[in-house]
Design an enzyme around this catalytic site. Sequence first.
Site, short mmCIF file in Angstrom:
data_model
loop_
_atom_site.label_atom_id
_atom_site.label_comp_id
_atom_site.label_asym_id
_atom_site.label_seq_id
_atom_site.Cartn_x
_atom_site.Cartn_y
_atom_site.Cartn_z
CG ASP A 1 -32.35 -5.02 44.79
OD1 ASP A 1 -31.17 -4.89 44.65
OD2 ASP A 1 -32.71 -6.27 45.27
CE LYS B 1 -26.41 -6.63 47.88
NZ LYS B 1 -27.33 -7.41 47.09
CD GLN C 1 -28.03 -10.97 47.22
OE1 GLN C 1 -28.15 -9.79 47.65
NE2 GLN C 1 -27.34 -10.94 46.01
#
Length: 293
Positions: A119, A52, A96
């Site tokens: 997200d 990422k 994460q």
Amino acid sequence: MATIIDGKAVAAKLNQETAKLVAELAAKGKKTTLAVVLVGEDPASQVYVRNKIRTCGEVGIISREVRMSKESTTEEVLEVVNALNNDPDVDGILVQSPPPPQVDEEKVIEAIHPDKDVDCFAERNVGRLLIGQKAGFRPCTPWGVIELLKHYGVDPAGKHAVVIGRSNIVGKPMAALLMQKGATANATVTVVHSRTPDITRYTRDADILIAAIGKANFVRGEMVKPGAVVIDVGINRIFDEKLGKNRLTGDVDFEECVEVASMITPVPGGVGPMTIAVLMQNAYIASKQRFEA
Ligand code: GUN
């Protein structure tokens, strides 16, 4: 033999488009910053976070990596999230998943400001997704799957799409997107999961089969309808006897299913890069919305 869907190539194309938009915004004086929080040392999560951050560099997004020890408490993670919420330079925040077991992930997700929830995990953004609002954040992996279908000319309208798995990250939002009214959806959707008896009964009827169950090589050739489009969301680490070391494999037995399907995604190089490409789009969306607010 099925056509092998090249997620890396499609993601590269999307990233080029995002890079252009990010540069245009920067030219107006608005830089884009994404904060990536990694709690603990899970090896898979470390790889995802590295990818990422690398992709941020490629598209001109400033990344802010926050690493926290595997002993971190929920309160400590919440403090970090709150600081990032209040930081005017930060456009998007990603923690994460999964965090270590002592961290209450639900609380952490709830704490992320919905305007920074790149997200698309927070209540407001999941709600908007379900309602079908066009603007706003996109659930990274499911939207990445829709983009792949679009790029390969697969129109889900009227097709039977079967989603294996009911997670908040993939299965639920995937089903929501596929059933949506709209140009890239309109499918008839079935969701099967670990408590579904005789999963094959459903998968054998799928025109589009999406595997997101987290079990290595779960989908065997005989579970797939000839000519189906097979999308493999799984990323599993298995010990390969022949290689004598660990390797990545999906939820789909690729060797068997490539002979039955009309199109199939590989692992790696299928859905994975698409998830990151959509994350980059979301970071841009967050930045633009903050700039225009
Ligand atoms: N873990 C697996 N996929 C994802 C994702 O898309 N976002 C985050 N934050 N964690 C993940």
